[in-house]
Motif scaffolding. Structure first.
Motif, PDB file in Angstrom:
ATOM      1  N   LYS A  20     105.070  60.906  85.630  1.00 33.82           N
ATOM      2  CA  LYS A  20     105.510  61.603  84.739  1.00 33.82           C
ATOM      3  C   LYS A  20     105.929  61.093  83.275  1.00 33.82           C
ATOM      4  CE  LYS A  20     107.553  66.367  83.982  1.00 33.82           C
ATOM      5  NZ  LYS A  20     108.555  67.173  84.400  1.00 33.82           N
ATOM      6  N   GLN A  21     105.169  61.439  82.399  1.00 28.84           N
ATOM      7  CA  GLN A  21     105.440  61.065  80.764  1.00 28.84           C
ATOM      8  C   GLN A  21     106.655  61.711  80.250  1.00 28.84           C
ATOM      9  OE1 GLN A  21     103.705  58.131  79.299  1.00 28.84           O
ATOM     10  NE2 GLN A  21     103.159  58.163  81.747  1.00 28.84           N
ATOM     11  N   GLU A  22     106.914  62.736  80.508  1.00 27.02           N
ATOM     12  CA  GLU A  22     108.137  63.647  80.036  1.00 27.02           C
ATOM     13  C   GLU A  22     109.337  62.767  80.441  1.00 27.02           C
ATOM     14  OE1 GLU A  22     110.192  67.989  80.209  1.00 27.02           O
ATOM     15  OE2 GLU A  22     108.237  67.935  80.985  1.00 27.02           O
ATOM     16  N   GLY A  23     110.242  62.618  79.362  1.00 26.67           N
ATOM     17  CA  GLY A  23     111.455  61.995  79.718  1.00 26.67           C
ATOM     18  C   GLY A  23     111.555  60.454  79.522  1.00 26.67           C
ATOM     19  N   LEU A  24     110.208  60.063  79.567  1.00 27.27           N
ATOM     20  CA  LEU A  24     110.277  58.310  79.287  1.00 27.27           C
ATOM     21  C   LEU A  24     110.815  57.838  78.106  1.00 27.27           C
ATOM     22  CD1 LEU A  24     106.720  57.137  80.845  1.00 27.27           C
ATOM     23  CD2 LEU A  24     109.008  56.821  81.820  1.00 27.27           C
ATOM     24  N   ARG A  25     110.610  58.616  77.204  1.00 25.75           N
ATOM     25  CA  ARG A  25     111.140  58.172  75.831  1.00 25.75           C
ATOM     26  C   ARG A  25     112.576  58.182  75.667  1.00 25.75           C
ATOM     27  NH1 ARG A  25     109.750  56.698  70.332  1.00 25.75           N
ATOM     28  NH2 ARG A  25     111.956  55.922  69.557  1.00 25.75           N
ATOM     29  N   GLU A  26     113.201  59.333  76.334  1.00 28.36           N
ATOM     30  CA  GLU A  26     114.673  59.356  76.510  1.00 28.36           C
ATOM     31  C   GLU A  26     115.063  58.298  77.257  1.00 28.36           C
ATOM     32  OE1 GLU A  26     118.038  62.655  78.013  1.00 28.36           O
ATOM     33  OE2 GLU A  26     115.809  62.987  77.953  1.00 28.36           O
ATOM     34  N   LEU A  27     114.640  57.785  78.343  1.00 30.24           N
ATOM     35  CA  LEU A  27     114.952  56.796  79.268  1.00 30.24           C
ATOM     36  C   LEU A  27     114.770  55.452  78.321  1.00 30.24           C
ATOM     37  CD1 LEU A  27     116.208  55.941  81.916  1.00 30.24           C
ATOM     38  CD2 LEU A  27     113.660  55.811  82.816  1.00 30.24           C
ATOM     39  N   ALA A  28     113.855  55.145  77.606  1.00 32.48           N
ATOM     40  CA  ALA A  28     113.841  53.954  76.978  1.00 32.48           C
ATOM     41  C   ALA A  28     114.761  53.961  76.022  1.00 32.48           C
ATOM     42  CB  ALA A  28     112.229  54.025  76.246  1.00 32.48           C
ATOM     43  N   ASP A  29     115.181  55.108  75.202  1.00 31.58           N
ATOM     44  CA  ASP A  29     116.259  55.193  74.431  1.00 31.58           C
ATOM     45  C   ASP A  29     117.512  54.690  74.905  1.00 31.58           C
ATOM     46  OD1 ASP A  29     114.272  55.813  72.207  1.00 31.58           O
ATOM     47  OD2 ASP A  29     114.879  57.849  72.194  1.00 31.58           O
ATOM     48  N   ASN A  30     117.701  55.213  75.986  1.00 25.57           N
ATOM     49  CA  ASN A  30     118.956  54.654  76.774  1.00 25.57           C
ATOM     50  C   ASN A  30     118.882  53.150  76.980  1.00 25.57           C
ATOM     51  OD1 ASN A  30     120.450  54.286  79.387  1.00 25.57           O
ATOM     52  ND2 ASN A  30     121.307  56.059  78.780  1.00 25.57           N
ATOM     53  N   MET A  31     117.609  52.895  77.144  1.00 30.80           N
ATOM     54  CA  MET A  31     117.756  51.131  77.420  1.00 30.80           C
ATOM     55  C   MET A  31     118.057  50.280  76.269  1.00 30.80           C
ATOM     56  SD  MET A  31     114.643  50.919  80.332  1.00 30.80           S
ATOM     57  CE  MET A  31     114.530  51.911  81.933  1.00 30.80           C
ATOM     58  N   VAL A  32     117.637  50.980  75.333  1.00 32.71           N
ATOM     59  CA  VAL A  32     117.448  50.234  74.014  1.00 32.71           C
ATOM     60  C   VAL A  32     118.942  50.069  73.541  1.00 32.71           C
ATOM     61  CG1 VAL A  32     117.339  50.704  71.453  1.00 32.71           C
ATOM     62  CG2 VAL A  32     115.373  51.002  73.043  1.00 32.71           C
ATOM     63  N   ALA A  33     119.843  51.248  73.784  1.00 35.24           N
ATOM     64  CA  ALA A  33     121.203  51.245  73.431  1.00 35.24           C
ATOM     65  C   ALA A  33     121.997  50.323  74.428  1.00 35.24           C
ATOM     66  CB  ALA A  33     121.747  52.624  73.535  1.00 35.24           C
ATOM     67  N   ASN A  34     121.783  50.355  75.943  1.00 32.44           N
ATOM     68  CA  ASN A  34     122.662  50.002  76.845  1.00 32.44           C
ATOM     69  C   ASN A  34     121.933  48.797  77.802  1.00 32.44           C
ATOM     70  OD1 ASN A  34     124.728  52.072  76.715  1.00 32.44           O
ATOM     71  ND2 ASN A  34     123.108  53.440  77.220  1.00 32.44           N
ATOM     72  N   GLY A  35     120.834  48.467  77.324  1.00 29.23           N
ATOM     73  CA  GLY A  35     120.147  47.399  78.244  1.00 29.23           C
ATOM     74  C   GLY A  35     119.638  47.995  79.462  1.00 29.23           C
ATOM     75  N   PHE A  36     119.183  47.177  80.204  1.00 30.10           N
ATOM     76  CA  PHE A  36     118.371  47.258  81.421  1.00 30.10           C
ATOM     77  C   PHE A  36     119.434  47.059  82.620  1.00 30.10           C
ATOM     78  CE2 PHE A  36     115.727  47.277  85.448  1.00 30.10           C
ATOM     79  CZ  PHE A  36     114.989  48.280  85.134  1.00 30.10           C
ATOM     80  N   THR A  37     120.011  48.126  83.384  1.00 28.50           N
ATOM     81  CA  THR A  37     121.136  47.733  84.209  1.00 28.50           C
ATOM     82  C   THR A  37     120.772  47.864  85.772  1.00 28.50           C
ATOM     83  OG1 THR A  37     122.369  49.759  83.723  1.00 28.50           O
ATOM     84  CG2 THR A  37     122.887  47.886  82.357  1.00 28.50           C
ATOM     85  N   SER A  38     119.439  47.939  86.007  1.00 31.80           N
ATOM     86  CA  SER A  38     119.385  48.253  87.516  1.00 31.80           C
ATOM     87  C   SER A  38     118.351  47.240  87.739  1.00 31.80           C
ATOM     88  CB  SER A  38     118.949  49.827  87.663  1.00 31.80           C
ATOM     89  OG  SER A  38     117.509  49.880  86.784  1.00 31.80           O
ATOM     90  N   MET A  39     117.789  47.503  89.142  1.00 33.61           N
ATOM     91  CA  MET A  39     116.612  46.788  89.511  1.00 33.61           C
ATOM     92  C   MET A  39     115.554  47.708  90.067  1.00 33.61           C
ATOM     93  SD  MET A  39     118.511  43.805  91.712  1.00 33.61           S
ATOM     94  CE  MET A  39     119.665  44.791  92.389  1.00 33.61           C
ATOM     95  N   ILE A  40     114.432  46.979  90.139  1.00 27.18           N
ATOM     96  CA  ILE A  40     113.204  47.812  90.929  1.00 27.18           C
ATOM     97  C   ILE A  40     113.162  47.089  92.159  1.00 27.18           C
ATOM     98  CG2 ILE A  40     112.067  48.455  88.709  1.00 27.18           C
ATOM     99  CD1 ILE A  40     110.108  46.068  89.308  1.00 27.18           C
ATOM    100  N   LEU A  41     112.436  47.703  93.065  1.00 33.65           N
ATOM    101  CA  LEU A  41     111.925  47.125  94.339  1.00 33.65           C
ATOM    102  C   LEU A  41     110.552  46.688  94.475  1.00 33.65           C
ATOM    103  CD1 LEU A  41     113.007  46.419  97.454  1.00 33.65           C
ATOM    104  CD2 LEU A  41     112.255  48.769  98.175  1.00 33.65           C
ATOM    105  N   VAL A  42     110.253  45.683  95.007  1.00 30.48           N
ATOM    106  CA  VAL A  42     108.961  44.965  95.132  1.00 30.48           C
ATOM    107  C   VAL A  42     108.612  44.226  96.193  1.00 30.48           C
ATOM    108  CG1 VAL A  42     108.623  44.925  92.840  1.00 30.48           C
ATOM    109  CG2 VAL A  42     109.254  42.937  93.963  1.00 30.48           C
ATOM    110  N   ARG A  43     107.446  43.814  96.906  1.00 30.46           N
ATOM    111  CA  ARG A  43     107.143  42.962  97.834  1.00 30.46           C
ATOM    112  C   ARG A  43     105.920  42.189  97.260  1.00 30.46           C
ATOM    113  NH1 ARG A  43     103.678  46.027 102.714  1.00 30.46           N
ATOM    114  NH2 ARG A  43     102.161  47.205 101.189  1.00 30.46           N
ATOM    115  N   PRO A  44     105.864  41.035  97.717  1.00 32.67           N
ATOM    116  CA  PRO A  44     104.584  40.147  97.606  1.00 32.67           C
ATOM    117  C   PRO A  44     103.271  41.023  97.939  1.00 32.67           C
ATOM    118  CG  PRO A  44     106.242  39.003  98.843  1.00 32.67           C
ATOM    119  CD  PRO A  44     106.684  40.397  98.833  1.00 32.67           C
TER     120      PRO A  44
END
Length: 332
Positions: free
Chosen positions: A67-91
């Motif tokens: 969902k695109q709504e709220g992505l910019r708000e989340l991005a602005d938070n990362m700009v101010a505070n950095g990326f402080t979590s992780m994603i989960l992936v597999r090969p």
């Protein structure tokens, strides 16, 4: 159970370790609360954006994408505070050297946006990699469970998306029961049954729920209508807003009562029962309850077991006995 200070310390150790990662340096966290063997065997490293593929189950469940709504708000938070979590992936199971996301689709998209924003200071400016926990031996079944869990946790989830989750589970588990699906998604069987009514419904009912998300109750009732043309017409009225839920219930109930009146011989009324207001009220209440029971049996595919059948027959016998004992009450 870990104390708050211990939990906070563990999070800080993990984040510090992520900050100190080299590009290809694996990281094993101090502890893991993941029960699945496939998901507890993992490392963490920075993965370039262009090596990441979306969870193909998530694509099936939510073809419209994050969902695109709220992505910019989340991005602005990362700009101010950095990326402080992780994603989960597999090969990636089909593409060597690439990775398939388990969860973190929105965080990844937000980080991509944040990294390009010309805002100062920007703690993630120019980043093209993201810290990811890599489930080295995750199975398709585990990846599906992750996709369904993430899907069902979203606030903007539509009834159709929920129904898609159940079909995705069935695709990996042929013949699975509703009770087992309910156990896997952590919901009640009744909750699953209501949303699963969408699956297998005629296309015009699916279209109704797709365009009018709050019409699940309407769909559940309409599935009990045996005449396709009537079903289609009522669905069209629901969709264009001319038929409310209360109006639909009234129309269906009226047709049920009319059908019942045409199917059964009318019993001659007992004057003695009419003259006793208390008995008349009780019988009227019983009649209403029986109408409701009849609707539930037809609309929700319930059935009467042998013990319930015995109770009904006993009730009928007692009513007949009561009727024969009741005497008219003289009114002055």
């Amino acid at each position: 159970m870990a104390t708050k200070s211990n939990a906070a310390s563990a999070i800080k150790r993990n984040l510090d370790a992520i900050d100190n990662l080299n590009d290809d340096q694996p990281f094993t966290p101090p502890s893991s609360n993941l029960a699945s063997p496939g998901l507890s065997n993992y490392s963490v490293k920075q993965i370039p954006f262009d090596l990441l593929e979306p969870n193909h189950y998530q694509t099936q469940l939510r073809p419209e994408g994050p969902k695109q709504e709220g992505l910019r708000e989340l991005a602005d938070n990362m700009v101010a505070n950095g990326f402080t979590s992780m994603i989960l992936v597999r090969p990636h199971p089909q593409k060597k050297g690439r990775y398939e996301l388990g969860y973190g689709h929105r965080r990844l998209e937000a980080l991509k946006i944040a990294a390009t924003l010309n805002i100062e200071p920007n703690k993630v400016k120019g980043l093209n990699k993201i810290p990811a926990r890599i489930a080295e031996t995750a199975t398709d079944a585990e990846w599906l469970d992750i996709a369904v869990s993430e899907n069902l946790s979203r606030e903007d989830l539509t009834p159709l998306a929920i129904a898609n989750s159940f079909n995705a589970i069935r695709s990996q588990n042929p013949g699975i029961s509703l009770a087992e699906i309910a156990r896997r998604v952590g919901r009640s069987k009744t909750w699953v049954q209501r949303y699963d009514a969408i699956n297998g419904a005629p296309s015009y009912l699916v279209e109704m729920i797709e365009k009018k998300h709050d019409s699940l109750e309407h769909l559940f009732i309409l599935k009990g209508v045996s005449e396709p043309e009537l079903q289609r017409d009522l669905a069209r009225q629901v969709l264009n807003g001319t038929l409310t839920l209360a109006g639909l219930k009234e129309q269906i109930g009226s047709k049920r009562r009319q059908s019942s009146n045409n199917s059964f011989t009318q019993i001659e009324k007992d004057v003695s029962l009419q003259s006793n207001s208390r008995i008349a009220a009780l019988i009227n209440q019983l009649e209403n309850n029986l109408v409701y029971l009849h609707r539930q049996l037809e609309l929700e595919s319930y059935y009467i077991g042998f013990d319930q059948q015995d109770k009904l027959e006993s009730l009928i016998s007692k009513l007949a006995e009561l009727s024969s004992m009741t005497k008219p009450v003289n009114r002055k």
